[in-house]
Scaffold this motif. Structure first.
Motif, PDB file in Angstrom:
ATOM      1  N   THR A 150      -7.972  -8.591  -0.034  1.00  0.00           N
ATOM      2  CA  THR A 150      -8.850  -7.674   0.269  1.00  0.00           C
ATOM      3  C   THR A 150      -8.768  -8.110   1.935  1.00  0.00           C
ATOM      4  OG1 THR A 150     -10.411  -9.456   0.086  1.00  0.00           O
ATOM      5  CG2 THR A 150     -10.670  -7.908  -1.662  1.00  0.00           C
ATOM      6  N   ARG A 151      -9.604  -7.546   2.910  1.00  0.00           N
ATOM      7  CA  ARG A 151     -10.249  -8.077   3.751  1.00  0.00           C
ATOM      8  C   ARG A 151      -9.830  -8.687   5.229  1.00  0.00           C
ATOM      9  NH1 ARG A 151     -10.113  -3.322   8.122  1.00  0.00           N
ATOM     10  NH2 ARG A 151     -11.209  -2.578   6.728  1.00  0.00           N
ATOM     11  N   ILE A 202      -2.513  -9.078  -4.865  1.00  0.00           N
ATOM     12  CA  ILE A 202      -3.911  -8.030  -4.037  1.00  0.00           C
ATOM     13  C   ILE A 202      -4.832  -8.935  -2.868  1.00  0.00           C
ATOM     14  CG2 ILE A 202      -5.801  -6.657  -4.122  1.00  0.00           C
ATOM     15  CD1 ILE A 202      -4.533  -5.735  -6.852  1.00  0.00           C
ATOM     16  N   ASN A 259       0.864  -1.332  -0.195  1.00  0.00           N
ATOM     17  CA  ASN A 259      -0.247  -0.067  -0.336  1.00  0.00           C
ATOM     18  C   ASN A 259       1.025   1.075  -0.282  1.00  0.00           C
ATOM     19  OD1 ASN A 259      -2.448  -1.705  -0.267  1.00  0.00           O
ATOM     20  ND2 ASN A 259      -2.774  -0.895   2.233  1.00  0.00           N
ATOM     21  N   ARG A 285      -6.042  -4.037   6.011  1.00  0.00           N
ATOM     22  CA  ARG A 285      -7.669  -3.008   4.993  1.00  0.00           C
ATOM     23  C   ARG A 285      -7.967  -3.660   4.117  1.00  0.00           C
ATOM     24  NH1 ARG A 285      -4.328   1.410   6.476  1.00  0.00           N
ATOM     25  NH2 ARG A 285      -3.112   1.417   8.518  1.00  0.00           N
ATOM     26  N   LYS A 286      -8.998  -3.337   3.708  1.00  0.00           N
ATOM     27  CA  LYS A 286      -9.997  -3.150   2.475  1.00  0.00           C
ATOM     28  C   LYS A 286      -9.041  -3.724   1.448  1.00  0.00           C
ATOM     29  CE  LYS A 286     -14.334  -0.547   0.003  1.00  0.00           C
ATOM     30  NZ  LYS A 286     -14.764   0.251   0.044  1.00  0.00           N
ATOM     31  N   GLN A 287      -7.994  -3.302   1.253  1.00  0.00           N
ATOM     32  CA  GLN A 287      -7.171  -3.756   0.005  1.00  0.00           C
ATOM     33  C   GLN A 287      -5.842  -3.904   0.315  1.00  0.00           C
ATOM     34  OE1 GLN A 287      -8.272  -3.448  -4.230  1.00  0.00           O
ATOM     35  NE2 GLN A 287      -6.598  -2.439  -4.536  1.00  0.00           N
ATOM     36  N   THR A 317      -2.292  -3.597  -1.732  1.00  0.00           N
ATOM     37  CA  THR A 317      -1.324  -3.601  -2.803  1.00  0.00           C
ATOM     38  C   THR A 317      -0.162  -4.547  -2.046  1.00  0.00           C
ATOM     39  OG1 THR A 317      -3.066  -3.051  -3.793  1.00  0.00           O
ATOM     40  CG2 THR A 317      -1.279  -3.102  -4.970  1.00  0.00           C
ATOM     41  N   GLY A 322      -7.800 -11.385   3.697  1.00  0.00           N
ATOM     42  CA  GLY A 322      -7.488 -12.652   3.241  1.00  0.00           C
ATOM     43  C   GLY A 322      -6.288 -12.888   3.407  1.00  0.00           C
TER      44      GLY A 322
END
Length: 409
Positions: free
Chosen positions: A267-268, A265, A93, A160-162, A164, A270
């Protein structure tokens, strides 16, 4: 007889003791902000966890004869963020944890197997964003074997929501060796395919790379192992000044743009699992039995290789089945939609036909009425004739009435 029995008993105990002593043992002991690792009672490595540090790391790490193979923190000379043996990477991120622009804080160390071969500890590290909250949580199971093999089983969990993992050459798992071992001071580098030298091995994929040299008159080396069941093949950031790391996150960076960036990537919630090995050995690549140790590593790295391969195959099969089911469901839904559209069209056509039939019936009735009127037309003018006759008769009756009145007066 008794002396003979006593002698035999002593011999049995001695043999048993020597056999037990022949089995090397790794031991983990908690200390202040650290875990001390010994092999047969001799210092091997220290895992440093102080919250004052920018990240946790092993330092020092010693070779088979006790020789320290990692660069000390004093008089570093360059790249002060290269500390011992560590896990970090830039561009999560857009936070540069490798460069220590983001902090990695140790939350917990669990000594799962404090004594054995291997000894095992599980570390939990929070990788903090600029807001002081975790972007990811790293849970790493570190197995340490008596032959000085570290087996790292790393799991990143997105907070987090995403999240990277961007394209970068700066990462992920590696070691900064002491200067005497580096290539520019006479060290040697070779990979599993036989390529030699940092220039030939940098940025390439390989099952392993071995880096060895001479320090204090002894030849000592270190090997990084890639695991074939990682989500993609990793590449090596191996430099002549003593940096030696491995990472899956630099497809573009490591190939000079020949391959496109391919960020990972999550997601939360993951998870991303990665496995690597670091083998510290005496001698060069051949004497250190690097190739055979790599094969052994595959068998003991986390779950068994066969189990992992089966799990990967099962996951692929499940994914294929899920895709097939989704495709079948989509086809079924499309067929149902087409059938409904066809039924609606048929209903509309039936309604139109009924309306047409009703219109035809009305037209037929109208035509029949017209035909009937034409066959029996009404007698036009009869009422006018009656009116024209009735009026004179009325007048005549009035006149006769008056005459008769005159006669009888």
């Amino acid at each position: 007889m008794k002396p003979l029995v006593s002698t035999l008993l002593v011999l049995v105990i001695a043999v048993a003791s020597s056999a037990h002593a022949a089995v090397p043992t790794v031991q983990l002991k908690s200390a202040t902000d650290a875990v001390e690792v010994t092999i047969d009672g001799k210092p091997f490595a220290t895992y440093n966890t102080s919250s004052k540090l920018p990240k946790p790391f092993f330092l020092p790490v010693r070779g088979p004869e006790g020789t320290v193979i990692t660069r000390s923190l004093e008089h570093q000379g360059d790249h002060p963020h290269h500390k011992g043996v560590w896990v970090a990477v830039d561009e999560i991120n857009e936070v540069r944890f490798w460069a220590e622009k983001g902090k990695i804080v140790n939350r917990k160390v669990s000594l799962e197997t404090p004594r054995g071969n291997p000894a095992v500890m599980v570390v939990t590290n929070d990788w903090l964003g600029n807001d002081g909250k975790p972007i990811i949580v790293e849970t790493t199971r570190i197995s340490i074997f008596a032959n000085r093999l570290f087996s790292y089983d790393i799991t990143f969990t997105a907070q987090r929501k995403q999240v990277t993992f961007g394209d970068t050459k700066e990462g992920l798992f590696g070691v900064r060796m002491r200067n005497e071992l580096r290539e520019k001071d006479g060290g040697k580098v070779v990979n599993a395919g036989g390529a030699a030298g940092t220039a030939a091995c940098w940025g390439r994929v390989s099952n392993w790379i071995d880096y060895y040299g001479t320090v204090e008159g002894k030849t000592v080396g270190m090997t990084l192992f890639d695991h074939p069941l990682n989500f993609r093949r990793s590449r090596y950031h191996v430099r002549n000044y003593g940096l030696f790391t491995i990472s899956p996150f630099g497809e573009r960076a490591y190939t000079g743009g020949k391959r496109p960036a391919n960020p990972a990537i999550l997601t939360r919630g993951g998870k991303l699992r990665l496995r690597y090995g670091l083998y510290i050995h005496a001698g060069d690549t051949i004497k250190g039995q690097v190739a055979n140790t790599y094969l052994s590593y595959l068998k003991i790295s986390g779950d068994s290789f066969a189990q992992a391969a089966a799990a990967k195959a099962a996951a692929a099969k499940a994914a294929a089945a899920k895709a097939a089911a989704a495709k079948a469901a989509a086809a079924k839904a499309a067929a149902a939609k087409a059938a409904a559209a066809k039924a609606a069209a048929a209903k509309a056509a039936a309604k139109a036909a009924a309306a047409k039939a009703a219109a035809a019936k009305a037209a037929a009735l109208k035509a029949a009425k017209v035909a009937a009127n034409e066959k029996n037309p009404p007698k036009k003018g009869s009422s006018k004739i009656l009116k024209s006759v009735a009026k004179p008769l009325t007048s005549l009756a009035d006149a006769l009435g008056k005459v008769l009145e005159g006669l009888f007066d």
